[in-house]
Design an enzyme around this catalytic site. Sequence first.
Site, PDB file in Angstrom:
ATOM      1  N   GLY A   1       0.195 -11.676  25.912  1.00  0.00           N
ATOM      2  CA  GLY A   1      -0.480 -10.790  24.978  1.00  0.00           C
ATOM      3  C   GLY A   1      -1.057  -9.570  25.661  1.00  0.00           C
ATOM      4  O   GLY A   1      -1.881  -9.691  26.576  1.00  0.00           O
TER       5      GLY A   1
ATOM      6  N   GLY B   1      -2.918  -7.130  24.240  1.00  0.00           N
ATOM      7  CA  GLY B   1      -3.955  -6.511  23.427  1.00  0.00           C
ATOM      8  C   GLY B   1      -5.190  -6.205  24.259  1.00  0.00           C
ATOM      9  O   GLY B   1      -5.133  -6.131  25.492  1.00  0.00           O
TER      10      GLY B   1
ATOM     11  N   VAL C   1       7.229 -15.648  23.414  1.00  0.00           N
ATOM     12  CA  VAL C   1       7.009 -17.012  23.888  1.00  0.00           C
ATOM     13  C   VAL C   1       7.248 -17.987  22.747  1.00  0.00           C
ATOM     14  O   VAL C   1       6.799 -17.771  21.623  1.00  0.00           O
ATOM     15  CB  VAL C   1       5.581 -17.164  24.432  1.00  0.00           C
ATOM     16  CG1 VAL C   1       5.275 -18.618  24.783  1.00  0.00           C
ATOM     17  CG2 VAL C   1       5.385 -16.270  25.655  1.00  0.00           C
TER      18      VAL C   1
ATOM     19  N   GLU D   1     -11.877   1.260   4.767  1.00  0.00           N
ATOM     20  CA  GLU D   1     -11.374   2.475   5.404  1.00  0.00           C
ATOM     21  C   GLU D   1     -10.083   2.954   4.745  1.00  0.00           C
ATOM     22  O   GLU D   1      -9.902   4.151   4.500  1.00  0.00           O
ATOM     23  CB  GLU D   1     -11.191   2.206   6.901  1.00  0.00           C
ATOM     24  CG  GLU D   1     -12.525   2.059   7.632  1.00  0.00           C
ATOM     25  CD  GLU D   1     -12.426   1.360   8.982  1.00  0.00           C
ATOM     26  OE1 GLU D   1     -13.416   1.416   9.734  1.00  0.00           O
ATOM     27  OE2 GLU D   1     -11.385   0.742   9.284  1.00  0.00           O
TER      28      GLU D   1
END
Length: 421
Positions: free
Chosen positions: A10, A12, A78, A170
């Site tokens: 990952g 991030g 994965v 938003e």
Amino acid sequence: MSEHHVVVIGGGFGGLQLVNGLKGAGVKITLIDRRNHHLFQPLLYQVATTILSTSEIAWPIRHLYADRPDVTVLLGEVNGVDVKAKTVSLRSGMMLNYDTLVLATGATHAYFGHDEWEPVAPGLKTLEDATTIRRRVLLAFERAEVESDPAARDAFLTFSIVGAGPTGCELAGIIAELAHFTLPKEFRNIDTRKTRVVLIEAGPRVLPAFAEELSAYAQKALEKLGVEVLTGTPVTRCTADGVTVGENFIPSRTIVWAAGVQASHAARWLGVPADRAGRTIVEKDLTAPGLPDVFVIGDTASVIQENGKPVPGIAPAAKQQGGYVAKVIRARVAGKPVPGPFKYWHQGSLATIGKSAAIIDFGRFKLKGWLAWWIWGLAHIYFLIGTRSRFTVAWNWFWIYMSGQHSARLITQRETMRDDG
């Protein structure tokens, strides 16, 4: 003795913070991600609403670590972890051995048992999601412009956002601004100011994670922009023709899902307990239960604070967890005492409503209005990667603030199911 191998799944906020924290630690790092870029998710909704382009909030992971020979970046997915053999298997067939494994695999949107809604109500977690939503929003106005049937035209000009957390609020605020202030002069057969933006929240109020006074301010700010806020009733059905709230059907050709998240399959890979959202229930040092060499961080981890409340699934939390695990690994490799249990420091909650209003909740200190909007903007610009990104994002925001014109209103690709009907 071979070099200690850390496999990170990952790329991030948590994964990158971990890799950055291991610089010079004398370990070999393999970073695996399904995409070749790191994404600044807090501004993803601005790509979906034509404010920013994709390149302004995403960066190639290989480029970020071009000067780090200790880091190998792999593009791959994965599909399993063998904790006994200490191996990670990729869908391509590749197998990797690890000494320490860090799962930072994030989360995706959850439809509460109604995955069939996803094609007509996309969530917002990836660049592909953002460009899909942007395309649907812009095409809705184009379809309305050539639609002769009034009812069908109204359905094209009705945008439904499900979920009134920060992303939902938003999105609703910017779509309303786009329709009411940016587009009116550009169309001849429709009045875009008659656009309906409907924000739907099953709970009693918008932005439930914020203080009630800020939540009330946000709802008033949204309504001032022309957003219809529906609270207290859940969505019961989503179709290509509209959304059903309770028993009431709202004809709407554009639906965006911002209502919930589901963690990755990390807990299933490891065979360890998970919470209702699929997040791995971790130990106080962020390791998986019974697996001291496996850490789980970010949105895919369920971390409970000393006060009994869960650590929120936001970028600062993931970064803190990544930094903490890096310190633990460094200490282990160096044979030094490891840090104490992970402690989360809440740096505040921020949300924006349109181009000149925001709310900030730092606990005792709360702020709302245009000053909060400027602080929100400066905070986000600061955390972007690279001077060029900071400059271009700041310039785009300044241009929109002064002119009201969005610069990324391009319709790209095709989408047969929705675009042609």
